[in-house]
Enzyme design. Structure first.
Site, PDB file in Angstrom:
ATOM      1  CE1 TYR A 269      -6.527   2.812  -2.346  1.00  0.00           C
ATOM      2  CE2 TYR A 269      -5.350   0.885  -2.979  1.00  0.00           C
ATOM      3  CZ  TYR A 269      -5.295   2.276  -2.775  1.00  0.00           C
ATOM      4  OH  TYR A 269      -4.094   3.226  -3.107  1.00  0.00           O
ATOM      5  CE  LYS A 273      -6.694   5.102  -5.865  1.00  0.00           C
ATOM      6  NZ  LYS A 273      -5.959   6.524  -5.840  1.00  0.00           N
TER       7      LYS A 273
END
Length: 411
Positions: A269, A273
Protein backbone atom coordinates in the site's frame (compact mmCIF):
# COMPACT_ATOMS: atom_id res chain seq x y z
CA UNK A 1 -12.81 35.64 70.41
CA UNK A 2 -15.22 38.51 69.81
CA UNK A 3 -18.62 37.37 70.96
CA UNK A 4 -20.33 39.59 68.35
CA UNK A 5 -18.62 37.73 65.48
CA UNK A 6 -20.03 34.42 64.35
CA UNK A 7 -17.63 31.57 64.69
CA UNK A 8 -15.62 30.80 61.52
CA UNK A 9 -16.41 27.41 60.07
CA UNK A 10 -13.32 25.49 59.13
CA UNK A 11 -13.58 23.19 56.07
CA UNK A 12 -14.28 19.66 57.06
CA UNK A 13 -12.97 16.50 55.47
CA UNK A 14 -16.45 15.86 54.11
CA UNK A 15 -16.64 19.27 52.32
CA UNK A 16 -13.13 18.85 50.84
CA UNK A 17 -14.08 15.42 49.60
CA UNK A 18 -17.30 16.73 48.07
CA UNK A 19 -15.40 19.54 46.29
CA UNK A 20 -12.91 17.07 44.86
CA UNK A 21 -15.72 14.83 43.64
CA UNK A 22 -17.24 17.78 41.78
CA UNK A 23 -13.94 18.78 40.17
CA UNK A 24 -12.75 15.29 39.24
CA UNK A 25 -14.98 14.80 36.15
CA UNK A 26 -13.91 18.19 34.75
CA UNK A 27 -10.23 17.40 35.29
CA UNK A 28 -10.62 14.02 33.59
CA UNK A 29 -12.52 15.61 30.70
CA UNK A 30 -9.84 18.29 30.32
CA UNK A 31 -7.06 15.69 30.29
CA UNK A 32 -8.96 13.55 27.76
CA UNK A 33 -9.56 16.57 25.50
CA UNK A 34 -5.89 17.57 25.71
CA UNK A 35 -4.80 14.05 24.75
CA UNK A 36 -7.32 14.01 21.90
CA UNK A 37 -6.08 17.36 20.54
CA UNK A 38 -2.44 16.29 20.79
CA UNK A 39 -3.22 12.96 19.13
CA UNK A 40 -5.14 14.68 16.35
CA UNK A 41 -2.27 17.07 15.69
CA UNK A 42 0.27 14.22 15.56
CA UNK A 43 -1.92 12.08 13.30
CA UNK A 44 -2.95 14.90 10.93
CA UNK A 45 -6.50 14.80 12.21
CA UNK A 46 -9.20 17.47 12.55
CA UNK A 47 -7.01 19.97 14.44
CA UNK A 48 -5.01 20.56 11.24
CA UNK A 49 -7.92 22.52 9.84
CA UNK A 50 -7.21 25.16 12.48
CA UNK A 51 -3.42 24.94 12.89
CA UNK A 52 -2.37 24.89 9.21
CA UNK A 53 -0.86 27.94 7.46
CA UNK A 54 -4.16 28.75 5.75
CA UNK A 55 -7.71 28.33 6.93
CA UNK A 56 -9.83 26.75 4.21
CA UNK A 57 -13.58 26.28 4.26
CA UNK A 58 -15.41 25.16 1.11
CA UNK A 59 -18.13 27.79 1.43
CA UNK A 60 -18.84 30.81 3.60
CA UNK A 61 -20.06 29.80 7.05
CA UNK A 62 -19.77 30.93 10.69
CA UNK A 63 -15.99 30.34 10.61
CA UNK A 64 -15.67 33.37 8.35
CA UNK A 65 -16.26 35.52 11.43
CA UNK A 66 -13.58 33.77 13.53
CA UNK A 67 -10.63 33.86 11.15
CA UNK A 68 -9.11 36.94 9.56
CA UNK A 69 -8.51 35.22 6.21
CA UNK A 70 -10.67 32.32 5.14
CA UNK A 71 -10.09 30.68 1.75
CA UNK A 72 -13.22 29.49 -0.01
CA UNK A 73 -13.94 27.64 -3.24
CA UNK A 74 -14.46 30.26 -5.96
CA UNK A 75 -17.33 30.16 -8.42
CA UNK A 76 -16.78 27.03 -10.53
CA UNK A 77 -19.55 27.67 -13.04
CA UNK A 78 -18.50 26.47 -16.48
CA UNK A 79 -15.78 24.18 -15.08
CA UNK A 80 -15.84 20.41 -15.61
CA UNK A 81 -14.40 18.06 -12.99
CA UNK A 82 -13.90 14.29 -12.80
CA UNK A 83 -13.52 12.78 -9.33
CA UNK A 84 -12.65 9.08 -9.12
CA UNK A 85 -14.11 7.10 -6.23
CA UNK A 86 -16.63 9.85 -5.54
CA UNK A 87 -19.48 7.60 -4.44
CA UNK A 88 -18.27 7.68 -0.82
CA UNK A 89 -15.87 9.25 1.71
CA UNK A 90 -13.70 12.21 0.80
CA UNK A 91 -14.36 11.61 -2.89
CA UNK A 92 -18.07 12.14 -2.35
CA UNK A 93 -17.44 15.28 -0.28
CA UNK A 94 -15.10 16.61 -2.98
CA UNK A 95 -17.67 16.04 -5.72
CA UNK A 96 -20.39 17.59 -3.55
CA UNK A 97 -18.49 20.80 -2.83
CA UNK A 98 -17.36 21.24 -6.43
CA UNK A 99 -20.96 20.79 -7.60
CA UNK A 100 -22.17 23.19 -4.92
CA UNK A 101 -19.73 25.77 -6.31
CA UNK A 102 -21.25 25.39 -9.77
CA UNK A 103 -18.94 22.87 -11.47
CA UNK A 104 -20.21 20.14 -13.75
CA UNK A 105 -19.07 17.01 -11.94
CA UNK A 106 -18.54 13.49 -13.23
CA UNK A 107 -18.96 11.00 -10.40
CA UNK A 108 -16.64 8.13 -11.37
CA UNK A 109 -17.11 4.88 -9.46
CA UNK A 110 -17.05 1.12 -10.11
CA UNK A 111 -20.49 0.36 -8.65
CA UNK A 112 -23.42 1.56 -10.73
CA UNK A 113 -25.78 1.34 -7.76
CA UNK A 114 -23.57 3.34 -5.42
CA UNK A 115 -22.50 5.78 -8.11
CA UNK A 116 -26.07 6.63 -9.11
CA UNK A 117 -27.04 6.91 -5.44
CA UNK A 118 -24.19 9.40 -4.89
CA UNK A 119 -25.40 11.50 -7.82
CA UNK A 120 -28.91 11.57 -6.40
CA UNK A 121 -27.65 12.59 -2.94
CA UNK A 122 -25.47 15.36 -4.38
CA UNK A 123 -28.32 16.68 -6.48
CA UNK A 124 -30.55 16.76 -3.40
CA UNK A 125 -27.86 18.54 -1.38
CA UNK A 126 -27.38 21.28 -3.96
CA UNK A 127 -31.08 21.38 -4.89
CA UNK A 128 -30.35 20.82 -8.57
CA UNK A 129 -33.30 21.42 -10.87
CA UNK A 130 -34.62 18.62 -13.09
CA UNK A 131 -33.63 20.54 -16.23
CA UNK A 132 -30.06 20.73 -14.94
CA UNK A 133 -29.50 16.98 -14.91
CA UNK A 134 -26.06 17.22 -16.51
CA UNK A 135 -24.62 19.23 -13.61
CA UNK A 136 -23.81 15.99 -11.79
CA UNK A 137 -23.63 12.69 -13.64
CA UNK A 138 -22.35 9.19 -13.06
CA UNK A 139 -19.89 7.27 -15.25
CA UNK A 140 -18.65 3.77 -14.51
CA UNK A 141 -14.93 3.44 -13.75
CA UNK A 142 -13.24 0.34 -12.35
CA UNK A 143 -9.55 1.10 -11.85
CA UNK A 144 -8.82 -2.60 -11.41
CA UNK A 145 -9.55 -3.04 -15.12
CA UNK A 146 -7.62 -1.24 -17.87
CA UNK A 147 -10.49 -2.04 -20.23
CA UNK A 148 -12.87 -0.18 -17.91
CA UNK A 149 -10.46 2.78 -17.78
CA UNK A 150 -10.42 2.84 -21.60
CA UNK A 151 -14.22 2.70 -21.78
CA UNK A 152 -14.49 5.57 -19.31
CA UNK A 153 -12.13 7.73 -21.38
CA UNK A 154 -14.03 6.90 -24.59
CA UNK A 155 -17.39 7.68 -23.00
CA UNK A 156 -16.10 10.95 -21.61
CA UNK A 157 -14.75 11.95 -25.04
CA UNK A 158 -18.24 11.37 -26.50
CA UNK A 159 -19.60 14.08 -24.19
CA UNK A 160 -17.43 16.62 -26.02
CA UNK A 161 -16.66 18.49 -22.80
CA UNK A 162 -13.68 20.46 -21.59
CA UNK A 163 -11.79 19.04 -18.63
CA UNK A 164 -10.62 21.57 -16.06
CA UNK A 165 -10.01 19.27 -13.12
CA UNK A 166 -9.10 15.63 -12.62
CA UNK A 167 -9.09 14.41 -9.01
CA UNK A 168 -7.42 11.00 -8.66
CA UNK A 169 -9.11 10.14 -5.39
CA UNK A 170 -10.12 6.46 -5.50
CA UNK A 171 -8.01 4.02 -3.56
CA UNK A 172 -7.82 0.73 -1.75
CA UNK A 173 -5.95 -0.12 1.47
CA UNK A 174 -5.87 -3.66 2.78
CA UNK A 175 -3.78 -2.56 5.80
CA UNK A 176 -1.49 0.38 6.74
CA UNK A 177 0.99 -2.34 7.64
CA UNK A 178 3.70 -3.24 10.06
CA UNK A 179 5.29 0.21 9.79
CA UNK A 180 2.20 1.78 11.39
CA UNK A 181 0.37 -0.90 13.42
CA UNK A 182 3.30 -3.10 14.36
CA UNK A 183 1.83 -6.21 12.78
CA UNK A 184 2.65 -7.64 9.37
CA UNK A 185 -0.46 -8.69 7.48
CA UNK A 186 -0.72 -10.55 4.18
CA UNK A 187 -4.43 -11.41 4.19
CA UNK A 188 -5.13 -8.64 1.71
CA UNK A 189 -3.15 -10.01 -1.22
CA UNK A 190 -5.10 -9.95 -4.46
CA UNK A 191 -4.60 -9.17 -8.13
CA UNK A 192 -6.52 -6.99 -10.58
CA UNK A 193 -8.23 -8.09 -13.77
CA UNK A 194 -4.95 -7.44 -15.60
CA UNK A 195 -2.86 -9.38 -13.09
CA UNK A 196 -1.35 -6.45 -11.18
CA UNK A 197 -0.88 -6.58 -7.42
CA UNK A 198 -4.10 -4.92 -6.24
CA UNK A 199 -2.72 -1.85 -4.42
CA UNK A 200 -0.37 -0.79 -7.20
CA UNK A 201 -2.90 -1.75 -9.87
CA UNK A 202 -5.79 0.32 -8.51
CA UNK A 203 -4.08 3.17 -6.69
CA UNK A 204 -1.34 3.86 -9.23
CA UNK A 205 -1.51 2.04 -12.58
CA UNK A 206 -5.25 2.54 -13.11
CA UNK A 207 -4.98 6.23 -12.31
CA UNK A 208 -1.83 6.67 -14.41
CA UNK A 209 -3.59 5.12 -17.40
CA UNK A 210 -6.69 7.25 -16.84
CA UNK A 211 -4.54 10.38 -16.74
CA UNK A 212 -2.71 9.34 -19.90
CA UNK A 213 -5.99 8.89 -21.78
CA UNK A 214 -7.41 12.24 -20.56
CA UNK A 215 -4.27 14.32 -21.07
CA UNK A 216 -5.43 15.49 -24.50
CA UNK A 217 -8.59 17.04 -23.03
CA UNK A 218 -6.67 18.54 -20.11
CA UNK A 219 -4.16 20.20 -22.47
CA UNK A 220 -6.86 21.45 -24.84
CA UNK A 221 -8.81 22.98 -21.96
CA UNK A 222 -5.70 24.59 -20.47
CA UNK A 223 -4.84 26.19 -23.83
CA UNK A 224 -8.05 28.24 -23.84
CA UNK A 225 -8.23 28.97 -20.10
CA UNK A 226 -6.28 31.59 -18.20
CA UNK A 227 -6.34 29.36 -15.11
CA UNK A 228 -5.33 26.31 -17.13
CA UNK A 229 -6.38 22.88 -15.88
CA UNK A 230 -5.12 20.75 -13.04
CA UNK A 231 -4.69 17.25 -11.68
CA UNK A 232 -4.83 16.38 -7.97
CA UNK A 233 -3.46 12.98 -6.94
CA UNK A 234 -4.46 11.73 -3.49
CA UNK A 235 -1.45 10.06 -1.87
CA UNK A 236 -0.95 9.35 1.85
CA UNK A 237 1.48 9.63 4.74
CA UNK A 238 1.71 5.85 4.28
CA UNK A 239 4.26 6.62 1.54
CA UNK A 240 6.88 6.38 4.26
CA UNK A 241 6.00 2.72 4.74
CA UNK A 242 7.00 1.78 1.18
CA UNK A 243 9.90 -0.69 0.74
CA UNK A 244 13.36 0.72 1.39
CA UNK A 245 14.17 0.70 -2.34
CA UNK A 246 10.99 2.65 -3.05
CA UNK A 247 9.50 0.25 -5.59
CA UNK A 248 9.60 -3.46 -6.22
CA UNK A 249 8.80 -3.36 -9.92
CA UNK A 250 9.41 -7.10 -10.33
CA UNK A 251 6.46 -7.82 -8.00
CA UNK A 252 3.94 -5.52 -9.64
CA UNK A 253 2.88 -8.38 -11.88
CA UNK A 254 3.02 -11.49 -9.65
CA UNK A 255 3.96 -14.68 -11.49
CA UNK A 256 0.86 -16.82 -12.02
CA UNK A 257 -1.00 -14.49 -9.64
CA UNK A 258 0.88 -15.99 -6.70
CA UNK A 259 1.72 -13.83 -3.69
CA UNK A 260 5.39 -12.72 -3.85
CA UNK A 261 7.60 -13.62 -0.88
CA UNK A 262 8.19 -9.88 -0.33
CA UNK A 263 4.48 -9.11 0.01
CA UNK A 264 3.08 -7.31 3.05
CA UNK A 265 -0.19 -5.36 2.91
CA UNK A 266 1.16 -2.12 4.32
CA UNK A 267 4.44 -2.12 2.38
CA UNK A 268 2.64 -2.58 -0.92
CA UNK A 269 0.00 0.00 0.00
CA UNK A 270 2.82 2.39 0.93
CA UNK A 271 4.52 1.64 -2.40
CA UNK A 272 1.35 2.64 -4.27
CA UNK A 273 1.07 5.89 -2.30
CA UNK A 274 4.74 6.72 -2.91
CA UNK A 275 4.05 6.08 -6.61
CA UNK A 276 1.12 8.53 -6.49
CA UNK A 277 3.22 11.44 -5.29
CA UNK A 278 6.37 10.69 -7.32
CA UNK A 279 4.37 10.13 -10.51
CA UNK A 280 2.56 13.44 -9.91
CA UNK A 281 5.89 15.26 -9.64
CA UNK A 282 7.19 13.63 -12.83
CA UNK A 283 3.93 14.39 -14.59
CA UNK A 284 4.16 18.06 -13.58
CA UNK A 285 7.56 18.25 -15.26
CA UNK A 286 6.38 16.45 -18.38
CA UNK A 287 3.40 18.80 -18.67
CA UNK A 288 5.42 21.92 -17.95
CA UNK A 289 4.39 24.92 -20.11
CA UNK A 290 1.16 23.21 -21.20
CA UNK A 291 -0.99 25.01 -18.63
CA UNK A 292 -1.74 21.76 -16.80
CA UNK A 293 -0.55 21.80 -13.19
CA UNK A 294 -0.26 18.74 -10.97
CA UNK A 295 -0.36 18.37 -7.18
CA UNK A 296 -0.41 15.48 -4.74
CA UNK A 297 -1.48 15.35 -1.12
CA UNK A 298 -1.82 13.43 2.10
CA UNK A 299 -5.43 14.26 3.01
CA UNK A 300 -4.97 13.48 6.71
CA UNK A 301 -6.04 10.47 8.74
CA UNK A 302 -9.75 10.06 8.20
CA UNK A 303 -12.64 7.89 9.34
CA UNK A 304 -13.73 6.49 5.97
CA UNK A 305 -14.46 3.16 4.29
CA UNK A 306 -10.81 2.89 3.23
CA UNK A 307 -10.07 0.74 6.28
CA UNK A 308 -12.98 -1.66 5.67
CA UNK A 309 -10.66 -4.58 4.83
CA UNK A 310 -8.58 -4.02 7.97
CA UNK A 311 -11.72 -3.83 10.13
CA UNK A 312 -12.77 -7.29 8.97
CA UNK A 313 -9.32 -8.76 9.74
CA UNK A 314 -9.27 -7.39 13.28
CA UNK A 315 -12.85 -8.50 13.94
CA UNK A 316 -11.79 -12.06 13.14
CA UNK A 317 -8.66 -11.78 15.29
CA UNK A 318 -10.63 -10.43 18.27
CA UNK A 319 -13.58 -12.82 17.92
CA UNK A 320 -12.41 -15.14 20.72
CA UNK A 321 -11.40 -12.45 23.21
CA UNK A 322 -13.49 -11.96 26.36
CA UNK A 323 -16.07 -9.21 26.79
CA UNK A 324 -13.85 -6.85 28.84
CA UNK A 325 -10.99 -7.00 26.33
CA UNK A 326 -13.42 -6.40 23.44
CA UNK A 327 -14.93 -3.44 25.32
CA UNK A 328 -11.50 -1.97 25.97
CA UNK A 329 -10.49 -2.35 22.31
CA UNK A 330 -13.78 -0.75 21.25
CA UNK A 331 -13.29 2.15 23.66
CA UNK A 332 -9.74 2.80 22.47
CA UNK A 333 -11.00 2.68 18.88
CA UNK A 334 -13.73 5.23 19.56
CA UNK A 335 -11.26 7.57 21.31
CA UNK A 336 -8.74 7.17 18.47
CA UNK A 337 -11.36 7.88 15.80
CA UNK A 338 -12.46 11.03 17.63
CA UNK A 339 -9.03 12.52 16.87
CA UNK A 340 -9.38 11.97 13.12
CA UNK A 341 -10.93 13.97 10.31
CA UNK A 342 -14.44 13.10 9.28
CA UNK A 343 -14.88 12.77 5.47
CA UNK A 344 -15.92 16.40 5.07
CA UNK A 345 -12.79 17.65 6.82
CA UNK A 346 -10.66 15.04 5.08
CA UNK A 347 -11.65 16.45 1.68
CA UNK A 348 -10.34 19.93 2.47
CA UNK A 349 -6.76 19.42 1.27
CA UNK A 350 -7.67 18.13 -2.17
CA UNK A 351 -10.42 20.74 -2.51
CA UNK A 352 -7.89 23.44 -1.68
CA UNK A 353 -5.45 22.13 -4.30
CA UNK A 354 -8.28 21.78 -6.81
CA UNK A 355 -9.56 25.33 -6.46
CA UNK A 356 -6.98 27.66 -4.86
CA UNK A 357 -5.16 30.36 -6.83
CA UNK A 358 -2.27 28.66 -8.63
CA UNK A 359 0.04 31.49 -7.68
CA UNK A 360 -0.06 30.26 -4.09
CA UNK A 361 0.68 26.63 -4.98
CA UNK A 362 3.84 24.79 -6.06
CA UNK A 363 3.41 22.79 -9.26
CA UNK A 364 4.43 19.20 -8.51
CA UNK A 365 4.22 19.87 -4.77
CA UNK A 366 3.17 17.41 -2.08
CA UNK A 367 0.76 18.84 0.51
CA UNK A 368 -0.41 17.91 3.99
CA UNK A 369 -3.61 19.29 5.57
CA UNK A 370 -4.63 21.79 4.68
CA UNK A 371 -2.28 23.95 2.64
CA UNK A 372 1.12 22.96 3.98
CA UNK A 373 3.66 21.94 1.33
CA UNK A 374 5.80 19.13 2.73
CA UNK A 375 8.84 17.09 1.82
CA UNK A 376 7.77 13.43 1.54
CA UNK A 377 9.09 11.18 4.30
CA UNK A 378 10.41 8.27 2.25
CA UNK A 379 14.18 8.60 1.59
CA UNK A 380 13.69 7.75 -2.11
CA UNK A 381 10.83 10.21 -2.69
CA UNK A 382 13.05 12.90 -4.20
CA UNK A 383 15.21 10.53 -6.22
CA UNK A 384 14.84 11.93 -9.76
CA UNK A 385 16.34 8.81 -11.34
CA UNK A 386 13.88 6.55 -9.57
CA UNK A 387 11.06 8.93 -10.47
CA UNK A 388 11.96 8.64 -14.15
CA UNK A 389 12.20 4.85 -13.78
CA UNK A 390 8.72 4.83 -12.23
CA UNK A 391 7.37 6.66 -15.26
CA UNK A 392 9.09 4.27 -17.69
CA UNK A 393 8.05 1.11 -15.85
CA UNK A 394 4.45 2.33 -15.58
CA UNK A 395 4.27 3.01 -19.32
CA UNK A 396 5.86 -0.34 -20.08
CA UNK A 397 3.60 -2.43 -17.87
CA UNK A 398 0.44 -0.72 -19.15
CA UNK A 399 1.47 -1.35 -22.75
CA UNK A 400 2.35 -4.98 -22.02
CA UNK A 401 -0.88 -5.85 -20.26
CA UNK A 402 -3.03 -3.97 -22.79
CA UNK A 403 -1.45 -5.90 -25.66
CA UNK A 404 -1.79 -9.19 -23.77
CA UNK A 405 -5.46 -8.41 -23.04
CA UNK A 406 -6.23 -7.64 -26.67
CA UNK A 407 -4.67 -10.90 -27.84
CA UNK A 408 -6.67 -12.82 -25.21
CA UNK A 409 -9.90 -11.19 -26.42
CA UNK A 410 -9.15 -12.20 -30.01
CA UNK A 411 -8.70 -15.88 -29.14
Amino acid sequence: MCQLCPPTKLPTKESNSSSLHLKFPFVVALIALSIQVALSEILCGWTKQYTSPIYFSPSKDWTSYLFRTVHHIPDMTGKVAIVSGSNTGIGYETALELARAGAQVIVAARSDTRGLDAVQRIRQEISAEEDDSDSVQYMNLDLASLASVENFAKNFAKLNLDLHLLVLNAGVMKSPGEHFIGEALTEGFDITENGFEYHIGVNHIGHAYLTKLLTKQLKATAAKNADGSRIVSVSSIAEEGAPESGFQFEDWLPVDGTMPSTYEDGAFYGQSKLANLMYATELSENLNLTGVSVYSCHPGVITTELSRYLDNVFEEKNANKNFLVKALIKGVGVFFNSALFDPRGGALTQLHLATADKEGLVNGGFYHPVGREMTPSHPQAQNATLRNMLWTETEKIIATRNWTGRIRNML
